[in-house]
Every structure is written in structure tokens, then in C-alpha cells.
Enzyme design. Structure first.
Site, short mmCIF file in Angstrom:
data_model
loop_
_atom_site.label_atom_id
_atom_site.label_comp_id
_atom_site.label_asym_id
_atom_site.label_seq_id
_atom_site.Cartn_x
_atom_site.Cartn_y
_atom_site.Cartn_z
N ASP A 338 0.84 -1.20 0.00
CA ASP A 338 0.00 0.00 0.00
C ASP A 338 0.87 1.25 0.00
OD1 ASP A 338 -2.68 1.24 0.32
OD2 ASP A 338 -1.86 1.89 2.25
N GLU A 375 1.49 -0.03 -4.76
CA GLU A 375 0.55 1.01 -5.18
C GLU A 375 1.33 2.29 -5.44
OE1 GLU A 375 -3.41 3.34 -3.49
OE2 GLU A 375 -1.82 2.71 -2.11
#
Length: 622
Positions: A338, A375
Site C-alpha cells: 500500500d 501502489e
């Protein structure tokens, strides 16, 4: 300046027809090839590379031109003396001297930033190139075991009490209430729907966070070492791994190493006591409430990687988080990190490369074939040079340009969209794609994680304004572009609509609610992607980018695929698509994947029948 027609035929990429071997070792000789149409007035070609910062040239040899050949080729051997080797071409023609690099042909001398790149000793996760991913937001996919569902008022989080929702109820659109409503989806539910996924054709899963947390998205993790009991706990993950293995399927997990939840014991201890064992895991300006966070969200305190102890716990130690879940009995096949663009970056302390390399080392030591993906909504070029990530969620390099072409350009900042009134042209789409490919090695480009929507973005059906023809066209681009495609759960049955921005709806399991034609369309594309050498290992070349229509070539030694996309509106009259600059010879016959129509190349042109808004895939064999 009007460029001569042969300029469009000058081509090189990192695929097998141009680079051999595909996975070179340090100090190995690599054969590089360049092509152009036979009549191109090219007098001499040099390869420009460098060793330890010093540039040099190698003359390229022209290969024998066979009668009737569709292309003329040059070749050279380059020895790789560094982990990353840059190169570009210098062409002398009747029209002057030209540089050719990853961003195209240039009369000026370009910088090294967009040179082609070769990686030595890079171990690619080979299975990824044969994979079609399916992204699942666990709470919204399927409730396989209601006995561990959230109960109304089970706990309080951010001043709100947890709330159980019925499967057919729409989610709360936004606000804190949306974070604490639970539908009961779990890992048992995913295992019970593997037959459905296998029938669809996907063979790899990307699961949004599953570790113990208080919100339904679970990016506020409070225990990195255990699966949330509401998702079935650790045993459910073990059983899911076993079920996937029986079907030859793989899965990757989502991890949040940039921050944790404010209710994580690490943070509550550090907040209460400056001498706590985890005190240096966080950055406090003044205890207890002035501390570094993710984008100012107080419930998400940022982890401080100046702490050697934190590094040990997260990735370095034998029992660290990044290692634990890749090992039996969980045996995950990789990670999605993330906010990878922000990890270990905090003002003066820019530790991203140091920490990123440490994470990669830990992951690859544990499983050399693990897929390490991050990400990053922005330019991830520095992270994609073979020493950090294997790929990113390719928003900037694939999805965003598609969205801008389908709808309109948009920029997002602090909850506000800044939009244009007009969609991008196909020229802008193709140029953006090329810009984000230009600075990364081909070995990375072919395993980039491509999608049309996710838990963080609008669903593709909303982006298309509910137009299913545009939806199908976007799917054609997804499955035929360079990289690894991912279907966000429900896309294949038309989940979403033209008016709602909701992206985390429960998956509908009543087939009456499905768009069966769209599902069949996706099945065909998934099958094509898994069984096409042109898509798994072939090259890429734009053949046409013009306003509302786009065509590109994917080619391998044995197969040719041409994707044709027409944005509309209305009908595209029949036209002749130039293909000679793609080294496609006259007489080759193509068959369209969905209609079965046939077309033969004549005089360097492929006749494309009239088509409505949508996409077509033309296939031929050499």
C-alpha cells in the site's frame, strides 16, 4: 516538421524478436535487433551504450534482406557489465542523423532517462506473465461462514459503533459510517466461489487487506501477525491456500508497511510511554497527540523506519511480517504494498531506497518467485529498475490514460476533482502510454499490474457512463496491452452503473443480476490472454492513434494480434489500417476474435470493416 513515412517503421522493444536471451546474466553477450521497412534510406546504425558512466558506440550489422521480406533488420552484440545497462540507437539516413530510444525518434540528442534498459541477473516471477488476476475486497465478495460475522455494536471505532449490513443493502456512500459497516464476506466465501472464478478463467487473486483491523477496508491494521477473525482467521487462509493449490491458482496479499492503525498495540504503548519498546516505531512531535500520520489522518500513524527494531519486525528478521506470510502453511505468492510511493519517506529522512531494497531482499530470499507489487498513482520509474519492485498498480502508465480517453481528463487533490470538458485524443493516450514505458526495463513492463478500476477508483462502468460498448472496448485494451491484467470483482458481470461512484458494493450472486453477454466477453478475453504468445511474451507497437480510434500490434515469433479500438460516437466507416510499418507482409490473413470475420493484408493495408463503438482483436499466425 513532416516526418518521412518510414520513420514509423523504425522499431525496437525488449521482446524476444529484438532481445536474446530474455533473461541475461552479468557479463553475458546479448543480441539486440532493430527493424525498419526495406525501403527506408538508412545508411548506418550505431548502438550507443555505456560502461560505468563512460559512453561508447558499437556499429550494427545489416542482416541479409530476403526477397519479399516485410522488414530490414540490423543487429549487434552487447556485453552486460552492469546490473542495469542503458542503450539507444543512432541512425544515419538520407534525412539526417536521428536518435531512437524508448520514447521514439529524436533529432536532438536525448538524455539517458528514456534509454532502453536491460537487467542482468534479474529473476522475474515467471508465473505472473501467464496470469490473469482477480481483485477481491473480502468483506464484499461472499459470506461463506456467517458464524463469525460482525454483530451490531460489537465495538466502537472513531466514535461510531460497528454495524452489520444485509447483502442486498447498498453501502453508505461516504463518511466515517462507511468504514464500520460489514457485510460478512470472508475467506471461506472466497474458497467457496473458486469454481466460479476458475470458470471465468482467472488464475490469480489479489486480496485487499485481511489482517486484524477495525475498519472494513483494514488498512488500519492492528495486528500484522493474524488474519482478522471476522474473515475466518489464520486457519481460513490456510484452507484457501490449499484450495487454490488444488486448482493451480495463486494469490497475493495486501500489506500496509507505511502506517498502522491508531489502535495497534505498538502505537498505544508508544503513545503512553516514551520508553516503550515500540516508542521509536513512530514520530512524536509532542506526546500523546502530535505525531506523524498518513496524510493527516490521526487514526493512521506513520511508521518510522529510522528504527532498526521496526525494520527487523517488518522485514529483516527470519520471523518478520513480510517473510511470515510467504512461508508455509500460508504460502502467499507475493505482496501488494500500500502507498508504496510514500513508504519510508518522511521529510528529511528519505529512506525509501534503503528500506525498499531491504524488503525486496527479504521477500526474494523467502520465495524467489514472489511477486512484489506496489501502489503508486504517479511516476514510479525509480521503483521499477529491478532493485525495488517487480511492478506497480499501473494507474499512471495504463489506466488513467484510458479513463481520460473514455471520458475526460481529471486530476484529484484533497477530495476535489479538477476536470476538463473534453476527452483525450488517441494521440494523447498513446503518447502517455509510451512515456511511462520509456523509462523502465522491458522485463518490468511486461509484468506491470494493469486494471480498469479498483477499490480506490471508480468502477469502469461508471467511467464509461454506463455505455457497455465503451466498457467492452476498455476490456480489449486491458487484456491486450503490455502487462498483467486484473479484473476488479464484479466488472465481468457489469457491477456498478452510470450514476453511482460506489466501488465497494457486495458482489451480486443472483445470475439474474448479471450481464451474461459481458461475462462471456470477458471469458473470451481471459482465454485469449492466457493462450496467446503475442500477449504473454510479444512486442508492442502503435499502428494508428488518431482522434477517436486506436490500433496497436502485439507480435511474437509465431503470432500477430492487432487491437482496434473505436471510441465513437456512432459508427466508424470501413477503413484501411496501415500495417506495413509493423513488418506485416502482404497476403497475411487475419481473423477477428469476436465476429469471426476475415481480412487479408494488401499493399501494406489491412481492411477494417465498419464498426460501432467498441473494440476488435484481429489475429494471424506467421
Amino acid at each position: 516538421m513532416t516526418c518521412p513515412a518510414y520513420f514509423n517503421s523504425i522499431h525496437h522493444d525488449g521482446s524476444v524478436r529484438y532481445v536474446q536471451p530474455q533473461e541475461p546474466r552479468l557479463n553475458e553477450l546479448v543480441t539486440l535487433r532493430l527493424r525498419a521497412v526495406p525501403e527506408a534510406p538508412i545508411q548506418r546504425v550505431l548502438l550507443r551504450s555505456e560502461d560505468d558512466g563512460e559512453g561508447y558506440f558499437l556499429p550494427m550489422s545489416a542482416e541479409e534482406l530476403r526477397p519479399g521480406a516485410a522488414a530490414r533488420w540490423w543487429r549487434v552484440e552487447l556485453r552486460l557489465k552492469m546490473p542495469v545497462t542503458h542503450y539507444r540507437f543512432l541512425l544515419f539516413t538520407e534525412d539526417g542523423a536521428w536518435w531512437y530510444n524508448g520514447s521514439g525518434l529524436h533529432e536532438h540528442t536525448p538524455t539517458d532517462n528514456e534509454d532502453f534498459r536491460l537487467l542482468a541477473d534479474y529473476e522475474a516471477p515467471h508465473w505472473v506473465r501467464q496470469s490473469v488476476f482477480y481483485q477481491i475486497f473480502p468483506d464484499r465478495f461472499y459470506d461463506g461462514d456467517p458464524t463469525h460475522n460482525m454483530r451490531d455494536g460489537e465495538y466502537e471505532y472513531r466514535g461510531l459503533r460497528a454495524r452489520a449490513r444485509k447483502w442486498d443493502e447498498p453501502p453508505t456512500p461516504k463518511g466515517l459510517e462507511a468504514l464500520v459497516e460489514f457485510y460478512g464476506g470472508d475467506l471461506q466465501g472466497i474458497a467457496q466461489k473458486l469454481d466460479y472464478l476458475q470458470e471465468l478463467g482467472v488464475n490469480a487473486l489479489y486480496l485487499n487487506p485481511i489482517f486484524t483491523a477495525y475498519s472494513n477496508h483494514r488498512y488500519d491494521v492492528c495486528d500484522y501477525f493474524n488474519v482478522d477473525p471476522h474473515l475466518g482467521g489464520n486457519q481460513a487462509l490456510i484452507e484457501l491456500r490449499q484450495a487454490l493449490s488444488e486448482r493451480g491458482m495463486r494469490y497475493i496479499l495486501d500489506i500496509v508497511p507505511n502506517h498502522c492503525g491508531a489502535l495497534h498495540p505498538w502505537f498505544t504503548a508508544a503513545q503512553a510511554d516514551p520508553n516503550a519498546e515500540t516508542a521509536d516505531f513512530f514520530t512524536f512531535n509532542q506526546r500523546p497527540d502530535d505525531y506523524a500520520t498518513w496524510l493527516g489522518v490521526k487514526m493512521l500513524p506513520k511508521l518510522n523506519y529510522k528504527s532498526e527494531k521496526l525494520r527487523q519486525v517488518m522485514y529483516a528478521a527470519p520471523e518478520a511480517v513480510f517473510r511470515r506470510w510467504l512461508q508455509p502453511p500460508f504460502s502467499a505468492d507475493g505482496w501488494r504494498i500500500d502507498v508504496a510511493n510514500m513508504l519510508a519517506r518522511q521529510g528529511r529522512d528519505q529512506l525509501a531506497v534503503e528500506v525498499g531494497r531491504g524488503i525486496r531482499r527479504a521477500v526474494k530470499e523467502t520465495n524467489p518467485q514472489a511477486y512484489l507489487m506496489g501502489e503508486n498513482f504517479f511516476d514510479a520509474t525509480p521503483q521499477l529498475q529491478g532493485d525495488l519492485l517487480d511492478a506497480v498498480m499501473n494507474y499512471a502508465g495504463f489506466a488513467s490514460p484510458v479513463w481520460y480517453w473514455l471520458n475526460s481528463f481529471a486530476a484529484f487533490y484533497k477530495g476535489e476533482f479538477f476536470t476538463s470538458s473534453k476527452p483525450w485524443t488517441a494521440e494523447a493516450l498513446a503518447a502517455s502510454w509510451q512515456a511511462y514505458r520509456a523509462g523502465i526495463p522491458w522485463a518490468i513492463a511486461i509484468q506491470q499490474f494493469n486494471s480498469l478500476g479498483s477499490h480506490d477508483t471508480m468502477r469502469i462502468r461508471f467511467t464509461c457512463g454506463g455505455d457497455l460498448d465503451l466498457n467492452r472496448m476498455a476490456a480489449v485494451l486491458l487484456f491486450t496491452y503490455i502487462g498483467t491484467p486484473c479484473v476488479y470483482y464484479g466488472e465481468e458481470v457489469g457491477l456498478g452503473d452510470a450514476t453511482s461512484q460506489e466501488k465497494r458494493q457486495p458482489m451480486p450472486w443472483n445470475p439474474d443480476a448479471w450481464d451474461m453477454e459481458l461475462r462471456t466477453f470477458y471469458q473470451k478475453l481471459i482465454s485469449l490472454r492466457k493462450n496467446s504468445s503475442a500477449l504473454s511474451e510479444g512486442g508492442f507497437q502503435v499502428l494508428l492513434a488518431e482522434g477517436n480510434r486506436l490500433a496497436f500490434l502485439r507480435d511474437s515469433e509465431k503470432e500477430l494480434l492487432i487491437s482496434v479500438a473505436f471510441r465513437g460516437p456512432g459508427e466508424q466507416p470501413a477503413f484501411d489500417l496501415p500495417v506495413a510499418h509493423g513488418a506485416i507482409a502482404d497476403g497475411i490473413e487475419f481473423i477477428e476474435l469476436f465476429s469471426g470475420r476475415r481480412a487479408r493484408v494488401e499493399n501494406g493495408l489491412l481492411p477494417i470493416p465498419a464498426m460501432h463503438t467498441g473494440g476488435a482483436v484481429w489475429r494471424a499466425y506467421r
